[in-house]
Design a protein around this motif. Structure first.
Motif, PDB file in Angstrom:
ATOM      1  N   VAL A   1      39.391  18.575 -12.050  1.00 53.26           N
ATOM      2  CA  VAL A   1      39.551  17.389 -12.901  1.00 53.26           C
ATOM      3  C   VAL A   1      40.163  17.854 -14.217  1.00 53.26           C
ATOM      4  CG1 VAL A   1      38.388  15.481 -14.078  1.00 53.26           C
ATOM      5  CG2 VAL A   1      37.542  16.274 -11.862  1.00 53.26           C
TER       6      VAL A   1
ATOM      7  N   THR B   1      32.407   7.965  -8.903  1.00 55.39           N
ATOM      8  CA  THR B   1      31.912   7.359 -10.141  1.00 55.39           C
ATOM      9  C   THR B   1      30.701   8.146 -10.609  1.00 55.39           C
ATOM     10  OG1 THR B   1      31.353   5.246 -11.207  1.00 55.39           O
ATOM     11  CG2 THR B   1      30.297   5.686  -9.109  1.00 55.39           C
ATOM     12  N   PHE B   2      30.097   7.695 -11.691  1.00 59.34           N
ATOM     13  CA  PHE B   2      28.836   8.253 -12.160  1.00 59.34           C
ATOM     14  C   PHE B   2      27.749   7.332 -11.633  1.00 59.34           C
ATOM     15  CE2 PHE B   2      25.389   8.847 -15.205  1.00 59.34           C
ATOM     16  CZ  PHE B   2      25.329  10.236 -15.263  1.00 59.34           C
TER      17      PHE B   2
ATOM     18  N   ARG C   1      27.882  15.791 -15.706  1.00 58.72           N
ATOM     19  CA  ARG C   1      27.967  14.338 -15.862  1.00 58.72           C
ATOM     20  C   ARG C   1      29.385  13.797 -15.704  1.00 58.72           C
ATOM     21  NH1 ARG C   1      23.663  11.480 -18.430  1.00 58.72           N
ATOM     22  NH2 ARG C   1      25.209   9.888 -18.813  1.00 58.72           N
ATOM     23  N   MET C   2      30.363  14.684 -15.585  1.00 62.67           N
ATOM     24  CA  MET C   2      31.744  14.210 -15.565  1.00 62.67           C
ATOM     25  C   MET C   2      32.080  13.558 -14.232  1.00 62.67           C
ATOM     26  SD  MET C   2      35.214  16.150 -16.603  1.00 62.67           S
ATOM     27  CE  MET C   2      35.182  17.383 -15.320  1.00 62.67           C
ATOM     28  N   PRO C   3      32.485  12.279 -14.242  1.00 58.50           N
ATOM     29  CA  PRO C   3      32.854  11.631 -12.980  1.00 58.50           C
ATOM     30  C   PRO C   3      34.059  12.321 -12.344  1.00 58.50           C
ATOM     31  CG  PRO C   3      32.610  10.007 -14.745  1.00 58.50           C
ATOM     32  CD  PRO C   3      32.603  11.361 -15.387  1.00 58.50           C
TER      33      PRO C   3
END
Lengths: 119, 380
Positions: free
Chosen positions: B355, B326-327, B302-304
């Motif tokens: 990231v 983005t998400f 889920r991490m953008p």
């Protein structure tokens, strides 16, 4: 409940502090899509980067409001990060920390001071 | 931007505030980033109809003696096929520098007789680049071509699957326009130029009208049950899902349109014939192949993965970078665009991003990430 000027709260029970972000902060961040949680057992000094909150728009760092060791993280946020929006000061708590030095709490704002801080 | 420079308020400023907008500085303007929330506005656009204030964009008019001479003058600087445009047709293209790098992307319209006199061409460019674009065109267009900004005009976008039915209550123009076509109409007595186009991947319209009428038109549309305001935040996540480039992020003066995967911005016969600024470089890139390519990536978890994140190979060597990410509210996954060497940019290739010093695994996918819903019913 105590607050930092960076809109985090610390709720203490004994020597354990529960930490999250204020309702004002979640509203400013908007839709939260991911929370990078710290590791249980890891020690932090006050002011260390401890977690990251990501909204659709941007990533925001969370800094340790007090020194201590992580005892628990809110794993529900891995599945439902939007709890930080819907229930910031209850179900959307982020981590619990065993306080090294309870006197650090004296540097934080009480609810009244925080309310005037956010104007 | 200069700190003491006053931000420009659009004609809808008071209406934005009234609707609870959170205003931000963007391209020298004070614009709404969100009202209720980016995700709610994003989903509303995919399901209903959203109204965006895009008045910061540059609306430029160029005019020559007749269409053929204006089109010829424009073709001398940009790589699109303009001369073959029918009245009311629009075309996406780019301004290039001598190195084939993208100065801006833009949309060109050959107006109908109802919209403007013969010899006029409309051009819409990005807000942040409009002053430079104008100067570039002024310097490079043939002397006999007049160039000006539209004066006192607003630009609104009504986007979403219900946009056509909302508009149909006030004008029959939706029935006449296919995707990338434009014409004049009147809504409750307000004169507007309407095109079937947008930046969300949905069916929708862009409406150019006099500033003094903008609030009245916005209120008229917002009074319809399906229509609500949406801000710049949703506009960005929507265009990302639609796989559309954002100037200054996914393209810039160092990136050519072939690498940017927008070769359709260059007319087919013009690739061979040249005759536009940057033509030699473009022809060389077409001959030798681009070294890198803009690709779409879906990441795990889920991490953008956002602009600036590095893309690495199996050994951890940097081989590319993310330019937008983005998400995705629709896919519920992190989506991103980035540049990679050609052989690494093929659909299905695994890729790793870094990231905050952590590895995130992803895969190159075909764009758009979310299917487009353009209405091409009337195209030939």
């Amino acid at each position: 409940m105590k607050y930092t000027s960076e809109h985090e709260y610390v709720k203490t029970e004994g020597d354990i502090g529960t930490i999250g972000i204020s309702d004002y902060a979640q509203n400013q961040l908007g839709d939260i899509v991911f929370v990078e949680l710290p590791e249980v057992g890891k020690a932090f000094n006050k002011g260390d980067e401890i977690a990251v909150i990501e909204s659709v728009k941007a990533a925001s760092e969370l800094y340790a409001p007090i020194s201590g060791t992580i005892t628990q993280i809110n794993e529900q946020l891995d599945i439902e990060p939007a709890l930080v929006n819907s229930s910031p000061e209850d179900k959307g708590w982020i981590f619990k920390i065993k306080l090294n030095n309870a006197s650090e709490l004296d540097d934080l704002m009480d609810e009244e001071a925080y309310a005037s801080h956010i104007g | 931007m200069n700190n003491n420079q006053q931000l420009i308020k659009t004609s809808l400023y008071d209406l934005h505030i009234e609707h609870g907008a959170r205003m931000v500085s963007f391209a020298g303007y004070e614009l709404p980033i969100q009202y209720k929330g980016i995700v709610a506005e994003h989903n509303h656009t995919r399901e209903q109809a959203s109204l965006f204030d895009v008045s910061h964009m540059g609306q430029i008019i160029i005019k020559g003696e007749d269409f053929a001479s204006t089109a010829k003058a424009l073709e001398a600087i940009i790589p699109a096929n303009i001369i073959d445009l029918e009245q009311g047709d629009m075309r996406y293209s780019v301004l290039l520098n001598e190195n084939g790098g993208i100065i801006d992307d833009l949309i060109i319209t050959r107006p109908t007789d109802e919209q403007a006199s013969d010899g006029t061409i409309f051009i819409v460019v990005n807000g942040a680049t409009k002053a430079n674009d104008f100067k570039f065109m002024q310097e490079n267009l043939a002397k006999e071509i007049e160039i000006s900004f539209e004066k006192n005009k607003s630009l609104l976008a009504l986007q979403g699957p219900k946009a056509a039915s909302v508009l149909s209550r006030f004008s029959d123009i939706g029935e006449k326009l296919s995707f990338m076509q434009s014409d004049a109409t009147s809504i409750k007595g307000i004169k507007c130029n309407i095109s079937r186009s947008g930046y969300t991947g949905e069916d929708g319209f862009e409406i150019s009208l006099n500033d003094k009428d903008a609030s009245k038109l916005a209120n008229t549309l917002l009074d319809e049950q399906e229509a609500e305001f949406a801000g710049l935040g949703a506009r960005d996540s929507l265009r990302l899902e639609a796989g559309l480039c954002l100037y200054g992020h996914d393209m810039n003066e160092k990136i050519d349109p072939i690498s940017a995967s927008i070769i359709f911005a260059i007319g087919k016969h013009r690739r061979l014939e040249g005759g536009f600024i940057g033509d030699k470089k473009i022809q060389n890139i077409l001959k030798d192949g681009a070294k890198q390519k803009r690709a779409g990536i879906i990441f795990e978890g889920r991490m953008p993965v956002r602009e600036g994140a590095k893309l690495v190979d199996e050994q951890g060597n940097e081989i590319g970078n993310i330019t937008s990410g983005t998400f995705s509210p629709i896919l519920q996954k992190p989506i991103a665009m980035g540049y990679l060497p050609i052989k690494r940019a093929k659909i299905g290739t695994k890729i790793t991003a870094i990231v905050r010093n952590k590895q995130v695994n992803g895969e190159i996918v075909r764009m758009p990430f979310v299917a487009n819903n353009y209405v091409r019913a009337f195209s030939g």
